[in-house]
Design an enzyme around this catalytic site. Structure first.
Site, PDB file in Angstrom:
ATOM      1  N   LYS A  91    -101.675 -81.270  50.134  1.00  0.00           N
ATOM      2  CA  LYS A  91    -102.340 -80.730  51.328  1.00  0.00           C
ATOM      3  C   LYS A  91    -101.359 -80.245  52.391  1.00  0.00           C
ATOM      4  CE  LYS A  91    -106.977 -82.420  51.017  1.00  0.00           C
ATOM      5  NZ  LYS A  91    -106.980 -83.428  49.929  1.00  0.00           N
ATOM      6  N   GLU A 133    -111.273 -80.387  60.320  1.00  0.00           N
ATOM      7  CA  GLU A 133    -112.275 -81.364  59.902  1.00  0.00           C
ATOM      8  C   GLU A 133    -111.637 -82.208  58.802  1.00  0.00           C
ATOM      9  OE1 GLU A 133    -111.969 -78.489  58.368  1.00  0.00           O
ATOM     10  OE2 GLU A 133    -111.957 -79.269  56.321  1.00  0.00           O
ATOM     11  N   SER A 179    -101.861 -84.168  41.960  1.00  0.00           N
ATOM     12  CA  SER A 179    -102.126 -83.671  43.319  1.00  0.00           C
ATOM     13  C   SER A 179    -101.732 -84.665  44.404  1.00  0.00           C
ATOM     14  CB  SER A 179    -103.599 -83.294  43.468  1.00  0.00           C
ATOM     15  OG  SER A 179    -104.438 -84.392  43.155  1.00  0.00           O
TER      16      SER A 179
HETATM   17  C1  LIG Z   1    -107.956 -83.548  48.994  1.00  0.00           C
HETATM   18  C2  LIG Z   1    -107.407 -83.887  47.657  1.00  0.00           C
HETATM   19  C3  LIG Z   1    -107.892 -83.275  46.484  1.00  0.00           C
HETATM   20  C4  LIG Z   1    -109.038 -82.307  46.467  1.00  0.00           C
HETATM   21  O1  LIG Z   1    -108.863 -81.138  47.221  1.00  0.00           O
HETATM   22  P1  LIG Z   1    -108.638 -79.725  46.511  1.00  0.00           P
HETATM   23  O2  LIG Z   1    -108.776 -78.759  47.626  1.00  0.00           O
HETATM   24  O3  LIG Z   1    -109.679 -79.561  45.457  1.00  0.00           O
HETATM   25  O4  LIG Z   1    -107.281 -79.748  45.921  1.00  0.00           O
HETATM   26  C5  LIG Z   1    -107.290 -83.594  45.275  1.00  0.00           C
HETATM   27  N1  LIG Z   1    -106.282 -84.493  45.208  1.00  0.00           N
HETATM   28  C6  LIG Z   1    -105.802 -85.115  46.312  1.00  0.00           C
HETATM   29  C7  LIG Z   1    -104.683 -86.092  46.161  1.00  0.00           C
HETATM   30  C8  LIG Z   1    -106.339 -84.829  47.570  1.00  0.00           C
HETATM   31  O5  LIG Z   1    -105.859 -85.451  48.664  1.00  0.00           O
END
Ligand SMILES: *Cc1c(COP(=O)(O)O)cnc(C)c1O
Length: 393
Positions: free
Chosen positions: A89, A111, A377
């Site tokens: 993010k 948000e 992610s």
């Molecule tokens: C917020 C988040 C997601 C989901 O958000 P996307 O916009 O779909 O990437 C996935 N993995 C983690 C670790 C997150 O913090």
């Protein structure tokens, strides 16, 4: 087939900017300026420098040996979990704060649901010395108290959204109301590839660093830059879009997007948008969303807060409808088991969001020479309570 955005802000049937008249000046200013700003050499230099020295990029592409053995292919982890603040993010938050500065904005709003995007936004606002207001549902503030504390320590003001179900969609409404009231000095940092055009395209560009690096790293490590598969979890879809971005036009690369099935696609407690959703308008763009017969948004459910969203970004809707991407879903149980497996086979505690993508490996079959990249992610520190409750540690 064209998979990118056209000049009207559409991906095939999806996208656009479905906004109230009063938001038009804000969104139009952004639309007119965003490409000029992010293609500017000075912008690129500052963004690249901070990605390297503040976020810690490039994130490693790790050849996961024990996973490779288990699944019979070359499995690679793209380590977004090692970024500053623990997920992908920050890539987007950083891009947008630099853009906001160049638009002359003095104040940032955002948000947040689970608080991950709020923390990333509060972080970059501290970095730049810009005022930050984060809207968060009152219920979420209780559920995610440590992230509320983090945002406050970073200097942000966290404002509870007290209407409706007091969760993410209500926080989004409050943020939009704020933006309408403060059109000149405020930029709204949206946290995924959702919202009115140009947000989905802008956020995808900021996250595209994930696949840009992956291509180079694969070439170094394997001698070829195109893998057979890339996988990522999808909430709104920003880490997936970043992982897909530079592979989209190479049809030999299979794109696998993993949504949250919650307690099961047909359990009534799910966030499997493509399986359950229909076309409609959500948060300013035409896309696929979970809705009732008469068009009311259905409350989604997933154990993972980051995937607990009733829609997907418009580009994902297009990739789904054109069959360019394969959209699947994984239950809470499957994800938690996959998360634990990753701890025990690779010594990496993944976010539960990420564990959904890892769980999909169980359902696939590979050729021995296939190269498979999974976007890790985020890290699982924030999810320890959930893991502990489930496994009883
Ligand atoms: C917020 C988040 C997601 C989901 O958000 P996307 O916009 O779909 O990437 C996935 N993995 C983690 C670790 C997150 O913090």
């Amino acid at each position: 087939m064209e998979y990118g955005v056209n000049e009207q802000g559409y991906y095939g049937d999806f996208g656009g900017a479905y906004i109230p008249e009063m938001l038009y000046p804000n969104v139009e200013e952004l639309r007119q300026q965003y490409l000029n700003i992010i293609n500017d050499e000075g912008f690129k230099a500052e963004f690249d420098d901070l990605l390297k020295n503040y976020v810690g990029r490039p994130s490693p592409l790790y050849h996961a040996k024990r996973y490779s053995e288990k699944y019979g292919a070359n499995i690679f982890f793209k380590r977004e979990d090692l970024n500053h603040t623990g997920s992908h993010k920050i890539n987007n938050a950083l891009g947008q704060i630099l853009l906001a500065k160049r638009l002359g904005k003095k104040r940032i709003i955002a948000e947040t649901g689970a608080g991950q995007h709020g923390v990333a936004t509060a972080t970059v606002c501290a970095l730049m010395g810009i005022e930050c207001v984060v809207y968060m549902g009152e219920v979420d503030m209780v559920r995610q108290a440590p992230n509320v504390a983090r945002m406050k320590m970073l200097g942000a003001r966290v404002v509870p959204a007290t209407s409706g179900s007091k969760t993410l969609k209500d926080a989004t409404n409050e943020a939009l109301r704020d933006w309408i009231g403060n059109p000149v000095d405020t930029h709204y940092i949206i946290g995924s590839v959702v919202g009115p055009y140009p947000y989905p395209d802008m956020v995808a560009r900021f996250q595209s660093i994930i696949s840009e690096e992956t291509k180079k790293q694969l070439l170094e490590q394997t001698g070829t830059e195109l893998p057979q598969y890339v996988l990522a979890c999808v909430g709104g879809g920003s880490n997936a879009m970043g992982m897909f971005y530079h592979f989209i036009d190479d049809e030999s690369v299979k794109l696998v997007a993993v949504e949250a099935a919650g307690k099961g696609v047909n359990s009534g407690e799910s966030a499997a948008t493509t399986a359950l959703g229909k076309e409609g308008v959500l948060h300013g763009s035409r896309t696929i969303l979970m809705q009732t017969e008469d068009g009311q948004v259905v409350e989604p459910y997933s154990i993972s807060a980051g995937l607990d969203y009733p829609g997907i970004g418009p580009q994902h809707a297009h990739l789904f409808k054109t069959n360019r991407g394969q959209y699947v879903s994984i239950t809470d149980d499957e994800a938690l088991q996959a998360g634990l497996l990753c701890c025990q086979l690779e010594g990496i505690i993944p976010a539960i969001e990420t564990a959904h993508a890892l769980a999909q490996l169980e359902k696939m079959t590979f050729e021995p020479n296939d190269n498979v990249v999974i976007c890790i992610s985020g890290r699982g520190d924030k999810d320890l309570d959930n893991y502990i409750n489930y496994f009883g540690y």
